[in-house]
Design a protein around this motif. Structure first.
Motif, mmCIF file in Angstrom:
data_model
loop_
_atom_site.group_PDB
_atom_site.id
_atom_site.type_symbol
_atom_site.label_atom_id
_atom_site.label_comp_id
_atom_site.label_asym_id
_atom_site.label_seq_id
_atom_site.Cartn_x
_atom_site.Cartn_y
_atom_site.Cartn_z
ATOM 1 N N VAL A 123 -13.631 29.564 -64.079
ATOM 2 C CA VAL A 123 -14.228 30.406 -63.034
ATOM 3 C C VAL A 123 -13.288 30.402 -61.843
ATOM 4 O O VAL A 123 -13.001 29.340 -61.269
ATOM 5 C CB VAL A 123 -15.624 29.888 -62.638
ATOM 6 N N HIS A 124 -12.807 31.584 -61.438
ATOM 7 C CA HIS A 124 -11.763 31.685 -60.418
ATOM 8 C C HIS A 124 -12.297 32.135 -59.067
ATOM 9 O O HIS A 124 -11.535 32.600 -58.215
ATOM 10 C CB HIS A 124 -10.669 32.646 -60.882
ATOM 11 N N SER A 125 -13.594 31.983 -58.849
ATOM 12 C CA SER A 125 -14.191 32.280 -57.552
ATOM 13 C C SER A 125 -15.437 31.422 -57.413
ATOM 14 O O SER A 125 -15.595 30.424 -58.120
ATOM 15 C CB SER A 125 -14.518 33.775 -57.437
ATOM 16 N N LEU A 126 -16.337 31.814 -56.523
ATOM 17 C CA LEU A 126 -17.549 31.040 -56.298
ATOM 18 C C LEU A 126 -18.467 31.121 -57.520
ATOM 19 O O LEU A 126 -18.795 32.202 -58.000
ATOM 20 C CB LEU A 126 -18.281 31.569 -55.064
ATOM 21 N N TYR A 127 -18.907 29.965 -57.999
ATOM 22 C CA TYR A 127 -19.800 29.950 -59.153
ATOM 23 C C TYR A 127 -21.128 30.628 -58.820
ATOM 24 O O TYR A 127 -21.767 31.230 -59.686
ATOM 25 C CB TYR A 127 -20.051 28.512 -59.610
ATOM 26 N N ALA A 128 -21.533 30.569 -57.558
ATOM 27 C CA ALA A 128 -22.777 31.211 -57.143
ATOM 28 C C ALA A 128 -22.752 32.700 -57.410
ATOM 29 O O ALA A 128 -23.803 33.310 -57.658
ATOM 30 C CB ALA A 128 -23.032 30.959 -55.654
ATOM 31 N N PHE A 129 -21.576 33.305 -57.386
ATOM 32 C CA PHE A 129 -21.493 34.737 -57.695
ATOM 33 C C PHE A 129 -21.673 34.971 -59.186
ATOM 34 O O PHE A 129 -22.471 35.816 -59.608
ATOM 35 C CB PHE A 129 -20.160 35.320 -57.228
ATOM 36 N N PHE A 130 -20.933 34.240 -60.004
ATOM 37 C CA PHE A 130 -20.995 34.484 -61.445
ATOM 38 C C PHE A 130 -22.328 34.050 -62.040
ATOM 39 O O PHE A 130 -22.773 34.595 -63.045
ATOM 40 C CB PHE A 130 -19.830 33.775 -62.144
ATOM 41 N N ASP A 131 -22.967 33.074 -61.416
ATOM 42 C CA ASP A 131 -24.264 32.608 -61.905
ATOM 43 C C ASP A 131 -25.414 33.309 -61.181
ATOM 44 O O ASP A 131 -26.573 32.967 -61.389
ATOM 45 C CB ASP A 131 -24.386 31.089 -61.703
#
Length: 369
Positions: free
Chosen positions: A124-132
């Motif tokens: 994950v290459h950014s904030l996990y809060a976005f992808f999750d």
């Protein structure tokens, strides 16, 4: 020595975290190979890793101007592509790696690697809060779910989810109970922090938007340049491949480049105006630079990244529809109000000390056992 096989895609800021970790693995004596799009060969070569271009991937042209629906269609096509999955499985079966590391956007390849029994890590290459969060609820994710590739389900099926983001900035920065989701910290490539402004010199500002062509991006860039024309600053503008330098009317205080390595110019800057791309934002913070962030796409992580920076006191989040005066006022605030620079310096020190590349490499090595 272990063998690590990465699968990536040509989406701009997704690559630097993988490269930073790969470079660390190579320096530790491990073997690293990348599968990716042909345009990525030169950048990947700088890490010391081996590279093989995809043979069956659909064409990906992120810098090409296109209607929004066509752009979304291209994203879905690549994210779910069976050809990329085929290339990954062929490479992995030919010489089995100890760990397969798949960009979190390549859900089709990740799903195939897991089902084939390879020890798989979602990068994950950014904030996990976005992808999750927002990404899982987006139209893109809905289309992927119909194909059996819901982002939440596929990523959670991996052996581990490695988040290359600062845990304190990430709204989801709490380790999962099962230990599957782990944070390395932001992976940054920095030679030195920003330098103190020399007496008698004008402050320098870097303006850099996305390498991907987003609707309205060129118009915002011109508006931003009109805004800085009235400020007592020197401006460095990098247009990237999505915008032609000849299409920009630059004021006298602005020098325009198609490409300039950000880590070379940031030490001489006092602030950055960007779109909220995670890689550039973290690099700016690592240099101790406050930011003004104007997201260019509502379906991507840019707004969440900007909000995290603003919540940390290290910058301001504005809309791409902001007026010329609003842009100038925001830049003036982050340059002139010490609180912004102090907050950015504190975040930057944390990013540098966490050494995300080394931590990420260590976490991947732990995954082997």
């Amino acid at each position: 020595m272990s063998y690590f096989l990465f699968a990536t895609l040509d989406a701009g800021g997704n690559l630097p975290p993988a490269l930073g970790i790969a470079r660390e693995l190579v320096n530790l004596g491990h073997r690293v190979r990348f599968l990716g799009h042909s345009r990525q060969a030169a950048a990947i070569g700088t890490s010391g890793a081996e590279f093989r271009p995809y043979s069956h991937s659909p064409r990906m042209t992120p810098a090409e101007q296109m209607p929004t629906l066509r752009q979304v269609s291209m994203m879905v096509s690549v994210f779910a592509d069976a050809g990329i999955a085929q290339d990954l499985l062929e490479e992995a079966r030919k010489e089995p790696p100890d760990v397969v590391i798949v960009d979190c956007l390549l859900l089709g390849a990740m799903d195939a690697a897991v089902k084939a029994g390879f020890r798989t890590v979602a990068l994950v290459h950014s904030l996990y809060a976005f992808f999750d969060g927002p990404f899982r609820r987006s139209p893109i994710a809905a289309i992927l779910a119909v194909r059996g590739l819901g982002p939440g389900k596929v990523m959670r099926s991996a052996h581990r989810v490695l988040v290359c983001a600062d845990q304190q900035l990430d709204p989801a920065g709490k380790p999962s109970r099962d230990g599957k989701v782990v944070w390395s910290g932001a992976v940054i490539d920095i030679d030195r922090p920003a330098e103190a402004l020399r007496p008698g010199t004008r402050p320098r500002v870097l303006i850099s938007l996305s390498t991907t062509a987003f609707s309205g991006q060129e118009a915002f860039l011109q508006k931003a340049l009109n805004a800085v024309n009235d400020l007592p600053v020197e401006v460095i503008l990098t247009t990237g491949p999505a915008i032609s330098p000849t299409s920009i009317q630059a004021p006298r205080n602005t020098t325009v480049y198609r490409y300039l390595p950000h880590k070379e110019v940031m030490p001489e800057c006092v602030a950055v105006l960007g779109h909220g791309g995670h890689a550039t934002t973290m690099l700016a913070l690592a240099h101790g630079l406050p930011l003004v962030i104007a997201p260019m796409h509502p379906l991507l992580d840019q707004r969440m990244v900007g909000q995290a920076v603003q919540d940390a006191g290290a910058g301001l989040l504005i809309k791409s529809s902001a007026s010329r005066d609003k842009i100038a006022h925001a830049l003036g605030d982050v340059i002139n109000l010490p609180a912004f620079s102090l907050a950015a310096a504190a975040v930057g020190q944390r990013l540098r000390e966490s050494d995300g590349a080394r931590a990420g490499a260590r976490l991947l090595i732990e995954t082997v056992s």
